[in-house]
Enzyme design. Structure first.
Site, PDB file in Angstrom:
ATOM      1  CE1 TYR A  32      -4.268   1.074  -0.331  1.00 43.41           C
ATOM      2  CE2 TYR A  32      -3.517   2.818   1.116  1.00 43.41           C
ATOM      3  CZ  TYR A  32      -4.449   2.318   0.230  1.00 43.41           C
ATOM      4  OH  TYR A  32      -5.549   3.068  -0.084  1.00 43.41           O
ATOM      5  CG  HIS A  37       5.970   2.349   1.246  1.00 45.94           C
ATOM      6  ND1 HIS A  37       4.664   2.725   1.384  1.00 45.94           N
ATOM      7  CD2 HIS A  37       6.230   1.497   2.269  1.00 45.94           C
ATOM      8  CE1 HIS A  37       4.141   2.126   2.441  1.00 45.94           C
ATOM      9  NE2 HIS A  37       5.071   1.385   3.007  1.00 45.94           N
ATOM     10  NE  ARG A 187      -1.635   0.155  11.470  1.00 49.26           N
ATOM     11  CZ  ARG A 187      -0.500  -0.524  11.602  1.00 49.26           C
ATOM     12  NH1 ARG A 187       0.655   0.119  11.607  1.00 49.26           N
ATOM     13  NH2 ARG A 187      -0.497  -1.847  11.717  1.00 49.26           N
TER      14      ARG A 187
END
Ligand code: PAF
Length: 285
Positions: A32, A37, A187
Site C-alpha cells: 500500500y 515507501h 494507516r
C-alpha cells in the site's frame, strides 16, 4: 520488473546477482505504497545495482484485535508504482510460504522490544524481527532500507544485525510528510476527514518540543507535561500511548538534558479516533 512469490525463486535470482558482482538492495514493506515507501526505493535504486522490494503483510507482528485483516492492500497499484521507480524485483510471498505449518522460531531483541510501542503492542517487534531476519536470509541483500518514521523498529533492527553478526548494512531514511506535517503512513487511510485534519497535531507537538528545547528548556518532564496537556485538549486524540524523549542510539529515556547530549529523539504514539499513529523527530540540542 519480475514478480516473485516463492522463496526458492527469489533466492536463485539474488544468488546469481551476487555472483555477477551486483550490489543488492532490499526495501521490506507491507505494501500500500505512499511516497515514504517510494523514497526508500529511490534511495536503494541510487545506491545499489539491483533493488528488491518485498511486499508482505506479516501476521506475526499484529496482535489479537489489531488491524491485520483490514490493513490496506493494493498489489496491482503497488507493482505499477514500484516499476515506475525502476525496482527490479517484487518479492510477495503468501503467509503459508513464509510460515510453513508447524513454524516455531521467533527472534526477539529483548529490552528494546518492551518499551515505547512494545508496551502497547506486546509481541509486535518479535514479529517484525522474525520476518525481517527471514527476509534477510531469503534475499541476502548487501543493504536494507528502512524509514525513520518507525524509529524504534530501525534501532531494533540495527541491534539485531549487530547482535547476530548479520552481514549487511542497514540504512535509515528520513520521514516523508504531508504539507501540514503529518508523517506519511498507510494507516492514514483509516482517518475520517476531521481526524485527518487533527492528526497533524502530532507533528506540531514534536515541533513545539523542538522549540522549547531550542529556547533553552532542559527539563524534559516539563516539556512533556505541556505537550500532553495540549494533546489531551484535542477531542480527536483518544489516547496517548507515550510522548517520550529518548537517546537516539539506545532509546534510553532522557528526563533532563545534560551538557554532553548533542541530540535527542522525541517520539510519540497516539490514537486519533480508532487509528494508532506514531511520529518522531530528532532534536539537535
Ligand atoms: O515497517 C514495516 O512496514 C514492517 O514492519 C516491515 C519492516 C516490512 C516488517 O514487516
Amino acid at each position: 520488473m519480475k514478480i516473485i512469490k516463492r522463496v526458492v525463486d527469489i533466492r536463485k535470482e539474488t544468488e546469481t546477482l551476487r555472483k555477477d558482482g551486483k550490489i543488492v538492495g532490499l526495501v521490506s514493506t507491507m505494501g500500500y505504497f505512499h511516497d515514504g515507501h517510494l523514497s526508500l526505493m529511490r534511495r536503494a535504486k541510487k545506491e545499489c545495482g539491483k533493488t528488491v522490494v518485498s511486499i508482505f503483510v506479516n501476521p506475526a507482528q499484529f496482535g489479537p484485535g489489531e488491524d491485520l485483516k483490514k490493513y490496506p492492500r493494493n498489489f496491482r497499484r503497488d507493482c505499477k508504482l514500484a516499476e515506475k521507480e525502476g525496482v527490479d524485483y517484487i518479492f510477495s510471498p503468501s503467509a503459508e510460504e513464509m510460515y510453513k505449518p508447524g513454524y516455531g522460531t521467533f527472534v526477539e531483541v529483548e529490552t528494546l522490544s518492551k518499551i515505547m510501542c512494545g508496551r502497547a503492542r506486546p509481541g509486535h517487534f518479535r514479529g517484525v524481527c522474525t520476518v525481517v531476519l527471514k527476509l534477510f536470509n531469503i534475499v541476502n541483500p548487501h543493504r536494507a532500507y528502512f524509514g525513520e518514521k518507525d524509529y524504534q523498529q530501525l534501532v531494533i533492527i540495527k541491534k539485531m544485525v549487530k547482535d547476530l553478526n548479520l552481514n549487511l548494512e542497514i540504512k535509515g531514511c528520513p520521514i516523508i510528510r504531508e504539507k501540514d506535517g503529518l508523517a506519511l503512513s498507510s494507516r492514514n487511510k483509516y482517518l475520517s476527514g476531521e481526524e485527518r485534519e487533527n492528526a497533524a497535531i502530532l507533528n506540531k507537538c514534536l515541533e513545539t518540543a523542538r522549540e522549547m528545547i531550542g529556547g533553552g528548556e532542559r527539563n524534559l518532564e516539563k516539556v512533556k507535561g505541556c505537550i500532553l496537556e495540549r494533546l489531551r485538549k484535542n477531542r480527536f486524540i483518544k489516547k496517548v500511548d507515550y510522548f517520550d524523549f529518548r537517546n537516539t542510539a539506545t532509546l534510553e529515556e532522557i528526563k533532563k538534558i545534560k551538557k554532553e547530549q548533542d541530540k535527542i529523539l522525541a517520539a510519540t504514539a497516539a490514537w486519533v479516533g480508532n487509528t494508532r499513529l506514531i511520529d518522531n523527530k530528532i532534536i539537535k540540542v
